[in-house]
Write an enzyme that holds these catalytic residues in place. Structure first.
Site, PDB file in Angstrom:
ATOM      1  N   HIS A 192      -6.517 -20.237   6.222  1.00 44.49           N
ATOM      2  CA  HIS A 192      -6.493 -18.858   5.723  1.00 44.49           C
ATOM      3  C   HIS A 192      -5.908 -17.909   6.766  1.00 44.49           C
ATOM      4  O   HIS A 192      -5.667 -18.287   7.920  1.00 44.49           O
ATOM      5  CB  HIS A 192      -7.897 -18.403   5.317  1.00 44.49           C
ATOM      6  N   CYS A 208     -12.928 -23.387  10.100  1.00 42.66           N
ATOM      7  CA  CYS A 208     -11.716 -23.204   9.309  1.00 42.66           C
ATOM      8  C   CYS A 208     -10.503 -23.010  10.218  1.00 42.66           C
ATOM      9  O   CYS A 208     -10.622 -22.870  11.431  1.00 42.66           O
ATOM     10  CB  CYS A 208     -11.871 -22.012   8.370  1.00 42.66           C
TER      11      CYS A 208
END
Length: 327
Positions: A192, A208
């Site tokens: 992301h 992440c």
């Protein structure tokens, strides 16, 4: 060491990047049998330059800039100081398909099916205690303008630090997922964007993979759902280019303390054994290998020339014999 790196590279800026930070690093794939892409660059710092700003401009993360420029002040390099821009890479071993993430590099490689190029991007990865996963998966979903639903564990952590989080953070400048997210088959893990550029190229996430927002915007537009994703943690990469063998070394990522010299020695030999095509045909300069491993600067350095292999000699035996100077 620097002279060896620079001598092997052209310092052309135009061949690598186009219009500043809105362009990712896009490089043509090397000829069959070769593994190295890009060029090292050297610039002279301006008064306002910092490593964070230069990394952002050239598609690099903060750790990459620090490693390539030991002894240079990251926040005030000084007017006229030569700064290495480490935009030459040994491609990760294995299939050149889909996405390959190397945690030790803080870097993502994307090999599109329809083009003979590789796109490579700087990443922020999981910090200690929240390590990013290793293994094979795929992109299972893509979301524009994602909302963030902080897991209970992260809300508890923030609450303990006096920084309580809401149960949902809507899209916008305060959303830590940035403008796009790509969900992986590993439950709860994403690629992301980010609302904190400084975290790119460091261990700062809860597992992440964070990207600059202009990078994730480009990747999102190219990558289809179902794309294979291979996540590795390989600090030592061997590769071939124009008949020479190169080694690119990074600081190993280890949540159990700093790896010992013996651990690094073993990791280097294991990385070489994975490239049997290289180890069986080359005479290694193990003094140079030792320098490269000690430097951990992420710059590919030539360590070997072709040689005639003795008949009947195995790769493992050759590596074990020659590897002793590393200890």
């Amino acid at each position: 060491m620097l002279s060896r790196v620079i001598a092997a590279c052209s310092l052309s800026l135009a061949a690598l990047l186009s219009a500043g930070p809105v362009s990712a690093i896009e490089l043509p794939l090397p000829a069959p049998g070769d593994d190295i892409v890009g060029q090292v660059q050297v610039i002279k710092a301006k008064y306002e330059d910092t490593f964070a700003d230069l990394g952002e401009k050239y598609g690099l993360g903060y750790s990459e800039m620090i490693a390539a420029n030991p002894g240079v002040d990251a926040w005030l390099p000084g007017v006229g100081t030569e700064v290495i821009i480490p935009t030459r890479f040994v491609l990760p071993a294995g299939p050149r398909e889909g996405v390959v993430i190397n945690l030790a590099e803080y870097r993502l490689y994307y090999f599109p099916k329809d083009k003979s190029v590789v796109y490579t991007y700087a990443l922020g990865i999981g910090r200690e205690g929240w390590g990013s996963p290793v293994g094979s998966t795929s992109v299972i979903a893509k979301t524009k303008d994602p909302a963030w639903y902080p897991p209970a564990s992260i809300r508890a952590e923030h609450a303990a630090d006096g920084d309580p989080l809401p149960t949902v953070v809507p899209p916008g400048p305060d959303n830590p997922l940035g403008p796009y997210k790509m969900s992986l088959g590993f439950h709860g893990y994403l690629i992301h964007g980010s609302n904190k550029k400084f975290g790119i190229g460091t261990r700062t996430s809860h597992g992440c993979f964070r990207m600059y927002n202009w990078d994730v915007t480009q990747l999102f537009s190219m990558i289809p759902v179902g794309t294979k994703v291979r996540i590795i943690n390989e600090p030592y990469k061997f590769g071939r280019s124009e008949g020479k063998i190169y080694l690119e070394a990074h600081a190993p990522i280890d949540d159990n303390g700093d790896p010992s010299v013996v651990d690094k020695h073993t990791a280097v030999i294991n990385a070489l054994l994975k490239r049997e095509d290289i180890a069986s045909q080359m005479q290694m300069d193990w003094n140079v290998v030792r320098e490269v491993v000690a430097a951990e600067d992420g710059l590919p350095v030539a360590i070997a020339q072709p040689q005639q292999v003795q008949q009947g000699g195995s790769v493992a035996a050759t590596v074990d014999q020659e590897a002793m100077p590393l200890q």
